[in-house]
Design a protein around this motif. Structure first.
Motif, PDB file in Angstrom:
ATOM      1  N   GLY A  77       0.849  -1.190   0.000  1.00 11.16           N
ATOM      2  CA  GLY A  77       0.000   0.000   0.000  1.00 11.16           C
ATOM      3  C   GLY A  77       0.885   1.241   0.000  1.00 11.16           C
ATOM      4  O   GLY A  77       1.975   1.235  -0.567  1.00 11.16           O
ATOM      5  N   SER A  78       0.425   2.289   0.650  1.00 14.05           N
ATOM      6  CA  SER A  78       1.214   3.522   0.729  1.00 14.05           C
ATOM      7  C   SER A  78       1.867   3.635   2.106  1.00 14.05           C
ATOM      8  O   SER A  78       1.520   2.906   3.044  1.00 14.05           O
ATOM      9  CB  SER A  78       0.318   4.739   0.487  1.00 14.05           C
ATOM     10  OG  SER A  78      -0.603   4.906   1.555  1.00 14.05           O
TER      11      SER A  78
ATOM     12  N   LEU B 124       1.499   6.166   4.097  1.00  9.80           N
ATOM     13  CA  LEU B 124       0.459   6.672   5.005  1.00  9.80           C
ATOM     14  C   LEU B 124      -0.431   5.542   5.501  1.00  9.80           C
ATOM     15  O   LEU B 124      -0.758   5.472   6.693  1.00  9.80           O
ATOM     16  CB  LEU B 124      -0.389   7.731   4.286  1.00  9.80           C
ATOM     17  CG  LEU B 124      -1.520   8.350   5.106  1.00  9.80           C
ATOM     18  CD1 LEU B 124      -0.959   9.072   6.329  1.00  9.80           C
ATOM     19  CD2 LEU B 124      -2.350   9.308   4.250  1.00  9.80           C
ATOM     20  N   GLU B 125      -0.829   4.644   4.615  1.00 12.88           N
ATOM     21  CA  GLU B 125      -1.684   3.520   5.017  1.00 12.88           C
ATOM     22  C   GLU B 125      -0.971   2.614   6.005  1.00 12.88           C
ATOM     23  O   GLU B 125      -1.607   2.052   6.909  1.00 12.88           O
ATOM     24  CB  GLU B 125      -2.103   2.730   3.776  1.00 12.88           C
ATOM     25  CG  GLU B 125      -3.105   3.460   2.886  1.00 12.88           C
ATOM     26  CD  GLU B 125      -3.296   2.790   1.547  1.00 12.88           C
ATOM     27  OE1 GLU B 125      -4.298   3.074   0.881  1.00 12.88           O
ATOM     28  OE2 GLU B 125      -2.418   1.986   1.138  1.00 12.88           O
TER      29      GLU B 125
ATOM     30  N   GLU C  69       6.624  10.473  -3.940  1.00 15.51           N
ATOM     31  CA  GLU C  69       5.192  10.599  -3.660  1.00 15.51           C
ATOM     32  C   GLU C  69       4.902  10.929  -2.196  1.00 15.51           C
ATOM     33  O   GLU C  69       3.748  10.829  -1.760  1.00 15.51           O
ATOM     34  CB  GLU C  69       4.479   9.289  -4.039  1.00 15.51           C
ATOM     35  CG  GLU C  69       4.635   8.876  -5.499  1.00 15.51           C
ATOM     36  CD  GLU C  69       3.974   9.856  -6.443  1.00 15.51           C
ATOM     37  OE1 GLU C  69       2.968  10.467  -6.041  1.00 15.51           O
ATOM     38  OE2 GLU C  69       4.475  10.014  -7.574  1.00 15.51           O
ATOM     39  N   LYS C  70       5.956  11.276  -1.455  1.00 16.71           N
ATOM     40  CA  LYS C  70       5.799  11.634  -0.033  1.00 16.71           C
ATOM     41  C   LYS C  70       5.053  10.510   0.729  1.00 16.71           C
ATOM     42  O   LYS C  70       5.447   9.366   0.684  1.00 16.71           O
ATOM     43  CB  LYS C  70       5.055  12.979   0.107  1.00 16.71           C
ATOM     44  CG  LYS C  70       5.692  14.112  -0.679  1.00 16.71           C
ATOM     45  CD  LYS C  70       7.061  14.455  -0.173  1.00 16.71           C
ATOM     46  CE  LYS C  70       7.595  15.745  -0.780  1.00 16.71           C
ATOM     47  NZ  LYS C  70       7.850  15.666  -2.228  1.00 16.71           N
ATOM     48  N   PHE C  71       3.959  10.873   1.413  1.00 14.94           N
ATOM     49  CA  PHE C  71       3.204   9.893   2.205  1.00 14.94           C
ATOM     50  C   PHE C  71       2.462   8.881   1.329  1.00 14.94           C
ATOM     51  O   PHE C  71       2.047   7.827   1.816  1.00 14.94           O
ATOM     52  CB  PHE C  71       2.208  10.594   3.139  1.00 14.94           C
ATOM     53  CG  PHE C  71       2.834  11.142   4.381  1.00 14.94           C
ATOM     54  CD1 PHE C  71       3.040  10.342   5.491  1.00 14.94           C
ATOM     55  CD2 PHE C  71       3.250  12.471   4.438  1.00 14.94           C
ATOM     56  CE1 PHE C  71       3.628  10.852   6.641  1.00 14.94           C
ATOM     57  CE2 PHE C  71       3.842  12.985   5.574  1.00 14.94           C
ATOM     58  CZ  PHE C  71       4.034  12.173   6.684  1.00 14.94           C
ATOM     59  N   GLN C  72       2.265   9.209   0.067  1.00 16.81           N
ATOM     60  CA  GLN C  72       1.586   8.288  -0.845  1.00 16.81           C
ATOM     61  C   GLN C  72       2.578   7.364  -1.568  1.00 16.81           C
ATOM     62  O   GLN C  72       2.177   6.636  -2.484  1.00 16.81           O
ATOM     63  CB  GLN C  72       0.760   9.073  -1.872  1.00 16.81           C
ATOM     64  CG  GLN C  72      -0.338   9.918  -1.274  1.00 16.81           C
ATOM     65  CD  GLN C  72      -1.283   9.106  -0.404  1.00 16.81           C
ATOM     66  OE1 GLN C  72      -1.651   7.977  -0.747  1.00 16.81           O
ATOM     67  NE2 GLN C  72      -1.682   9.686   0.724  1.00 16.81           N
ATOM     68  N   GLN C  73       3.821   7.396  -1.155  1.00 14.11           N
ATOM     69  CA  GLN C  73       4.824   6.526  -1.767  1.00 14.11           C
ATOM     70  C   GLN C  73       4.396   5.065  -1.628  1.00 14.11           C
ATOM     71  O   GLN C  73       3.980   4.615  -0.559  1.00 14.11           O
ATOM     72  CB  GLN C  73       6.180   6.730  -1.090  1.00 14.11           C
ATOM     73  CG  GLN C  73       7.303   5.856  -1.624  1.00 14.11           C
ATOM     74  CD  GLN C  73       7.754   6.285  -3.011  1.00 14.11           C
ATOM     75  OE1 GLN C  73       7.494   7.408  -3.428  1.00 14.11           O
ATOM     76  NE2 GLN C  73       8.419   5.396  -3.718  1.00 14.11           N
ATOM     77  N   SER C  74       4.511   4.326  -2.719  1.00 19.04           N
ATOM     78  CA  SER C  74       4.085   2.925  -2.726  1.00 19.04           C
ATOM     79  C   SER C  74       5.036   2.061  -1.906  1.00 19.04           C
ATOM     80  O   SER C  74       6.259   2.208  -1.988  1.00 19.04           O
ATOM     81  CB  SER C  74       4.016   2.413  -4.162  1.00 19.04           C
ATOM     82  OG  SER C  74       3.700   1.039  -4.188  1.00 19.04           O
TER      83      SER C  74
END
Length: 604
Positions: A448-449, A451-452, A483-488
């Motif tokens: 996921g990311s 953040l997740e 992608e910051k916090f959305q980095q995979s």
């Protein structure tokens, strides 16, 4: 294991799946009904359609008889169009109703299977770690995927349509007996033979399908371990050996399928052959009857049509019987998993977990994974609110076991663990665990990311997430990602370094605001530079709440309020870093070994 049988040295070869389960077909069907019951109205509609479909199918040979006897033979076309129209209407109606019946059955069956999958997953989630430590992941995957798929054919169409096949057979028998009972009885002479044959095949096919389920579980288990341990396989150049092992397991699975296919083909071919011979006998005998004017040509044609329709459901029943046997075998294994009771016991009348944890007390705690194999012996200590406690000792001393017991992944064998003076077994397990956050040495990240992985899907304000990442020095790291916090994040965090995974795990623990923070060798297996960063993050975290730290390097716990020294499951020393060094005991020995210039050692 017999004397002649050699041990399986392949990957995952220690696991043996049994093929002998003791659950009757009726018991499996009854338990399946539990999941079918919420959709009984759909199943009922499907059942109601079956006699209508059967009636419209059986009226077709009768209309054919009318056309021959009343119109073709006397060459009278008066009313012939009405017969043809009725025949066409019956055919199209059967097609439309069969589509509707199949759609309704599939809808109800898929909903029931969805509920079964959900119930199975929910049940597995609440099983104890002891259960998972004894079960190969591949085996569980087979139970939760391929076994449920095996139920699909039977639940979504097979079982109900078998009732329709029986209706068809009964209807044909009644009609033929009414038309010419002697001719009918002669035609049905082979039925007892088919019934007996099916009963014989039932035993062998059930055994064959059980073997298939055993082999597919073994195949899944091997695949899972091979993929998970691919780096070890490649480093030790075991690709060729692994391919040979997989080929053997794959061939065993293929051979098990061949056995089931053989029985299936034999039963189907016998039914087909008997049906063809029976129709041939009817034509031979019936032609003589027609020539003698004992029966009309239309009756003979109707008899042939009815007998052909008679053997169609018998052939279908043979095929559906195979599906049913496969489904029953799969159902046995699914319900065996659902019957697993290896869970952490839950008190019938649970108490509310205190909002704040003011004290944690281990009171004469002993624990054994197996009878008389004690991992902890009479361990007692107390942790006050805001206190930082460290656990040190050699490998196998019982440090991680204390964490396991504190978080109720297992229960104590003797003694008790108290929170604010209350036995933790009196609390709801999940509510109790909400008070803790654990960072392990081998931290787990989900696909996921970023953040997740920090929030774990909880609705946490972004400013709190950012503060948590800043506190554990993960902010700069995350901001460096494109992608910051959305980095995979790939499965198990494979695209991140060990230090990156640990910092994200630290942020995850901190953002959930635990009452008690547990670090189980969380700074182990990283380089010196990363350790320095992690150590600073740990110190920031420990300032915020009650903490229990399992020490890998003694440098990480020198500022702890209390250090508990474990040796062979017993608590042998306690005190601050300075006090323990001054006493020159076991801790002082560990400290000297670890900081010896020539041979740095570890505490565990």
């Amino acid at each position: 294991m017999s004397k002649k049988e050699k041990p399986d040295s392949s990957i995952g070869g220690a696991f043996k799946e049994t093929s002998e389960l003791q659950m009757s077909e009726w018991e499996v069907v009854k338990r399946l009904w539990h999941f079918m019951k919420p959709y009984w109205s759909l199943f009922a509609i499907s059942l109601v359609l079956l006699p209508i479909i059967t009636g419209l199918t059986l009226v077709q040979p009768w209309l054919l008889q009318l056309a021959i006897d009343n119109h073709f033979v006397p060459k009278d076309l008066n009313g012939f169009g009405l017969v043809v129209g009725g025949y066409a209407a019956a055919m199209f109606s059967v097609a439309a109703l069969q589509f509707l019946q199949t759609w309704i059955m599939q809808l109800a069956g898929q909903r029931a299977l969805r509920d079964l999958r959900q119930a199975l997953f929910e049940h597995v989630q609440h099983l104890s770690t002891k259960f998972f430590q004894s079960q190969p992941v591949g085996r569980l995957m087979a139970r939760m995927t391929t076994d449920i798929e095996s139920l699909q054919e039977a639940l979504a169409s097979g079982m109900i349509t078998m009732i329709g096949d029986v209706m068809m057979l009964v209807g044909i028998v009644v009609i033929l007996l009414i038309k010419d009972w002697q001719f009918a009885l002669a035609s049905f002479v082979v039925v007892p033979f088919l019934v007996g044959l099916t009963a014989v095949f039932r035993h062998f096919m059930r055994k064959a399908f059980r073997e298939i389920r055993v082999k597919v579980a073994r195949l899944y288990s091997y695949l899972q371990e091979s993929v998970t341990g691919i780096s070890v396989i490649q480093l030790f150049v075991r690709e060729k050996r692994g391919l040979e092992e997989y080929q053997r397991i794959n061939e065993e699975y293929r051979n098990a399928n061949f056995m089931a296919i053989r029985y299936d083909a034999m039963l189907y071919s016998v039914v087909e052959t008997v049906g063809s011979i029976t129709v041939g006998v009817i034509i031979w005998y019936g032609s003589g009857q027609v020539l003698q004017d004992a029966i009309s040509l239309g009756v003979l044609v109707a008899f042939i049509e009815y007998m052909q329709k008679f053997f169609v459901p018998i052939r279908d029943l043979a095929q559906k019987y195979n599906f049913l046997q496969s489904a029953i075998t799969a159902g046995e294994r699914i319900f065996e998993l659902l019957d697993q009771t290896d869970k952490i016991p839950q008190s019938e009348s649970t108490r509310d977990v205190p909002e704040h944890i003011d004290s944690i007390e281990f009171k004469n705690v002993s624990f054994a994974y197996k009878t008389d194999e004690w991992v902890l012996r009479d361990v007692s200590f107390k942790v006050g609110r805001g206190e930082k406690v460290a656990l040190v000792g050699h490998t196998g001393a019982g440090k991680s076991t204390i964490i396991t017991l504190l978080t109720r992944l297992r229960d104590v064998t003797e003694g008790a663990i108290l929170i604010n003076g209350i036995d933790i077994r009196e609390f709801d397990v999940q509510e109790y665990r909400h008070k803790f956050a654990v960072v392990l040495q081998d931290c787990f990240l989900f696909q996921g990311s970023v953040l997740e992985n920090i929030t774990l899907g909880d609705e946490i304000p972004m400013d709190e997430v950012e503060r948590a990442t800043q506190a554990v020095h993960a902010w700069k790291l995350i901001q460096a990602y494109p992608e910051k916090f959305q980095q995979s994040v790939q499965e198990r965090g494979a695209n991140l370094s060990a230090g990156e995974r640990q910092l994200i795990s630290f942020a995850r623990a901190l953002v959930h605001k635990p009452e008690v923070l547990i670090l189980d060798e969380a700074t182990a297996n990283v380089d010196t530079q990363t350790e320095s960063l992690l150590q600073s993050a740990v110190e920031n975290m420990l300032e915020r709440q009650t903490s229990v730290v399992v020490a890998h390097r003694l440098s990480t716990i020198q500022k702890a309020d209390t250090i508990l020294v474990l040796h062979r499951g017993e608590l042998i020393e306690r005190g601050s870093h300075a006090e323990l060094l001054a006493s020159d005991g076991h801790y002082a020995k560990l400290h000297r070994l670890q900081y010896r210039p020539s041979a740095p050692a570890k505490a565990s």
